[in-house]
Design an enzyme around this catalytic site. Structure first.
Site: not given
Ligand code: THU
Length: 157
Positions: A68, A75, A65-66, A62
């Site tokens: 959000y 994924e 970014n500032a 993931n």
């Molecule tokens: N996040 C993912 O990378 N995959 C998901 O399926 C759910 C959420 C990330 C997004 C954000 O950077 C952090 O988890 C908290 O929501």
């Protein structure tokens, strides 16, 4: 009126050692990818690893970014990269690891829809392995199982 029910089956492994060697490897690579997450705002690190039909494994994490909402999940970071660079290779299975919770977690709605897009395109399911720090792994056969009454390219015609 007809009453309909939706049901789906998935597998839960309580330990990584219950997986096949190749699945365990994919999960472990997704865990390493999570270590590279850029998640300074949520402190919720997620990694993803995908196995392509030629045996190649690619990873993503993931990227926040500032501002959000600009942030992108592991994924989708991965799938965008993979499809941009290897559009002709089938996507076989994807492992997702989270580092900062013991709970079982599952992809967000946008990620489910994104995986579904590529399943519909290649006319083949993409298996999803979900791993949390508790060591458990959920195995789901397809994104479509996570999206009852889903909308995909066939819905448009
Ligand atoms: N996040 C993912 O990378 N995959 C998901 O399926 C759910 C959420 C990330 C997004 C954000 O950077 C952090 O988890 C908290 O929501």
């Amino acid at each position: 009126m007809e009453k309909k029910t939706y049901q789906f089956e998935y597998q839960k492994f309580n330990d990584l050692n219950e997986l096949t060697d190749s699945d365990r490897k994919l999960v472990q690579i997704s865990k390493e990818a999570a270590e590279k997450a850029y998640a300074p705002y949520s402190n919720f690190r997620v990694g993803a690893a995908i196995l392509l039909e030629n045996g190649e494994i690619l990873t993503g994490s993931n990227q926040e970014n500032a501002s959000y909402p600009v942030g992108i999940c592991a994924e989708r970071t991965l799938l965008s990269y993979v499809h941009a660079n290897f559009p002709d290779l089938k996507k076989i299975k994807m492992a997702v690891s989270v580092l900062d919770t013991n709970k079982d977690v599952s992809p967000c709605g946008m990620c489910r829809q994104t995986i579904l897009e590529y399943e519909a395109l290649q006319n083949q399911s993409i298996e999803i392995l979900l791993h949390s720090t508790s060591g458990s792994v959920l195995s789901i056969s397809s994104a479509s199982a996570l999206l009852p009454l889903h909308f995909d390219n066939r819905s448009l015609s």
